[in-house]
Design a protein around this motif. Sequence first.
Motif, PDB file in Angstrom:
ATOM      1  N   VAL A 414       0.836  -1.202   0.000  1.00  0.00           N
ATOM      2  CA  VAL A 414       0.000   0.000   0.000  1.00  0.00           C
ATOM      3  C   VAL A 414       0.871   1.253   0.000  1.00  0.00           C
ATOM      4  CG1 VAL A 414      -1.639   1.339   1.371  1.00  0.00           C
ATOM      5  CG2 VAL A 414      -1.962  -1.111   1.089  1.00  0.00           C
ATOM      6  N   SER A 415       0.509   2.219  -0.839  1.00  0.00           N
ATOM      7  CA  SER A 415       1.220   3.494  -0.909  1.00  0.00           C
ATOM      8  C   SER A 415       0.208   4.594  -1.174  1.00  0.00           C
ATOM      9  CB  SER A 415       2.271   3.463  -2.016  1.00  0.00           C
ATOM     10  OG  SER A 415       1.641   3.335  -3.288  1.00  0.00           O
ATOM     11  N   ASP A 416       0.678   5.837  -1.208  1.00  0.00           N
ATOM     12  CA  ASP A 416      -0.208   6.950  -1.533  1.00  0.00           C
ATOM     13  C   ASP A 416      -0.775   6.801  -2.937  1.00  0.00           C
ATOM     14  OD1 ASP A 416       0.253   8.022   0.926  1.00  0.00           O
ATOM     15  OD2 ASP A 416       1.822   9.398   0.240  1.00  0.00           O
ATOM     16  N   ARG A 417      -0.004   6.182  -3.819  1.00  0.00           N
ATOM     17  CA  ARG A 417      -0.472   6.014  -5.196  1.00  0.00           C
ATOM     18  C   ARG A 417      -1.613   4.999  -5.276  1.00  0.00           C
ATOM     19  NH1 ARG A 417       3.553   3.927  -9.880  1.00  0.00           N
ATOM     20  NH2 ARG A 417       3.439   2.065  -8.573  1.00  0.00           N
ATOM     21  N   THR A 418      -1.511   3.921  -4.524  1.00  0.00           N
ATOM     22  CA  THR A 418      -2.541   2.873  -4.602  1.00  0.00           C
ATOM     23  C   THR A 418      -3.749   3.210  -3.737  1.00  0.00           C
ATOM     24  OG1 THR A 418      -1.609   1.607  -2.751  1.00  0.00           O
ATOM     25  CG2 THR A 418      -0.787   1.121  -4.975  1.00  0.00           C
ATOM     26  N   GLY A 419      -3.481   3.862  -2.598  1.00  0.00           N
ATOM     27  CA  GLY A 419      -4.549   4.049  -1.626  1.00  0.00           C
ATOM     28  C   GLY A 419      -4.764   2.767  -0.838  1.00  0.00           C
ATOM     29  N   PRO A 420      -5.521   2.802   0.258  1.00  0.00           N
ATOM     30  CA  PRO A 420      -5.735   1.614   1.091  1.00  0.00           C
ATOM     31  C   PRO A 420      -6.591   0.564   0.386  1.00  0.00           C
ATOM     32  CG  PRO A 420      -7.149   3.402   1.805  1.00  0.00           C
ATOM     33  CD  PRO A 420      -6.244   3.987   0.769  1.00  0.00           C
ATOM     34  N   LEU A 421      -6.492  -0.669   0.890  1.00  0.00           N
ATOM     35  CA  LEU A 421      -7.369  -1.725   0.395  1.00  0.00           C
ATOM     36  C   LEU A 421      -8.812  -1.408   0.780  1.00  0.00           C
ATOM     37  CD1 LEU A 421      -4.827  -3.414  -0.199  1.00  0.00           C
ATOM     38  CD2 LEU A 421      -6.000  -5.387   0.806  1.00  0.00           C
ATOM     39  N   VAL A 422      -9.746  -1.706  -0.123  1.00  0.00           N
ATOM     40  CA  VAL A 422     -11.161  -1.515   0.189  1.00  0.00           C
ATOM     41  C   VAL A 422     -11.918  -2.838   0.197  1.00  0.00           C
ATOM     42  CG1 VAL A 422     -11.238   0.830  -0.714  1.00  0.00           C
ATOM     43  CG2 VAL A 422     -11.728  -1.073  -2.238  1.00  0.00           C
ATOM     44  N   GLY A 423     -11.307  -3.909  -0.308  1.00  0.00           N
ATOM     45  CA  GLY A 423     -12.003  -5.183  -0.319  1.00  0.00           C
ATOM     46  C   GLY A 423     -11.103  -6.322  -0.717  1.00  0.00           C
ATOM     47  N   ALA A 424     -11.463  -7.510  -0.279  1.00  0.00           N
ATOM     48  CA  ALA A 424     -10.735  -8.728  -0.632  1.00  0.00           C
ATOM     49  C   ALA A 424     -11.750  -9.836  -0.849  1.00  0.00           C
ATOM     50  CB  ALA A 424      -9.752  -9.103   0.470  1.00  0.00           C
TER      51      ALA A 424
END
Length: 510
Positions: A414-424
């Motif tokens: 996770v980075s600022d470019r990807t943003g946090p996970l929202v689902g799996a």
Amino acid sequence: TFGAIMIALDHGVPREMTLKQMLEKYRDHRIEVIQRRAAYDLEQAKAEAHVTEGLITALDNIDEVIRIIRDSKSKDEAAEGLIDAFDLSRIQADAILNMRLHRLTELETKELKDRLKELKQEIEALFALLDSEAEQEALFLEELDAMVETYGDGRRTTIVAGDADFKMEDMVAQEDVVITVSHQGYIKRMPVSLYRRRVTSGKALAGMEKYDEDFLEHVFIASTHDVVLVITGAGQAHEIPVVEIPESGRSSRGKALHQLLGFDAGARVAALLPITDYEEGVQLVFLTRGGIVKRTDLSEFQNIRAGGINAINLKEGDELLDVRISDGINDIVLATAAGRAIRFPETDVPEVGRNAQGVIGVRMKGDDQVVGMVVVRREATLAVVTANGYAKRTEIGEFRVQGRGGQGTAALSVSDRTGPLVGAKEMLEGDELMVITAGGKAARLQASQIPVQGRTTQGKQLVNVETGDRVVEISRVASERDTAKDGADTAEREMGDQLELVAAAEPEDE
């Protein structure tokens, strides 16, 4: 109790009435029938009395009548002569001219006089009936009694002492039906015979094309003797028998779940599980956003009362994220927004009662929270999607089994470019993901579009997220492979392999 919606035409207008209103309207209708019938009978009696009076006049003056008729050159002339001689009406004159000779006897004269007397009595009675509401109501009751006497019979049902243990489902033929639930919480059922399964992908929304902001999220096959267990994000469990789910056509969304079950319209549905039998030995695995997990035996959810029951005791500020059915011997994978994932045996989670809180499944730092759970029952991949539209799949086998309550291992960098996970989500070849943004946009990703990468990679940006927008939710759209076989194993349905199918259902060709 037996509920009935009583609708009837009231002077040509359909109206819904109470039982009292229905009885009053029936009474008023019968009174109106009595009045109209009496008015008709009165006109008929007056007409017959008028003719009878003319015939009696003719018989009383038969010699003069015969003379007038013999001296006339035509029927019209004879009629005019009779009218002038005896002050008759044209109707009476025509009746005299049409009278047969046998009516000239004294016996016929007596019969006509007796009939005239009866007609006068009848006319008097009809006038009295039309002028009296009390007489009309009395006649209505007499006719009602006569109807009961003619058509009524004794009670055919025998009521005996004793206990009866049966459910409404027992009165319904057992057959498989297709149940669909949309993303916005609309549910319906359809006969399996209306559908054929078709291996395809990208066929949008299975008959819900006209609902731009909604799509089918769950489609599964259940028996009419099954029930559907619905658990909300607030931890309340509700139950609805399959036979009580409205039957609708392919192009309809059905009816809102919150209306059928009585919970708040804004409540989020965390899980929707078809249940054949609340048998012991089958487990419900609960997961909250705060990383709490618990196992509860399915048998504890029998006999859910109206309004629902508590399924889990949530800590303040926590929310139930997901519930899965398991046999108690699988592994559980939890993924967090910070890109961590932990895999541990289900047996590490103690079995507790409905009102218990559960135990820590994964330890998180700061404001991290859990975004998804997979119960591992087969070789599959873990698909993850970030807030900025990055996605990837990782073989579940890459996540080593460890003890419950740890911080887990990397699932995505996770980075600022990807943003946090929202689902799996668990994903197999042929599956699809529906990705939804805060701005209301939806994108469908096929499994073949999502790259399979290692745990520590960032994935690939597959959804173009506009500035200020972000991905907020993902839903698995199962492939045709996951549709239950016709007459699918009851055990397989009990294991809760929910068939979140969108594209596969197509109507039978006519």
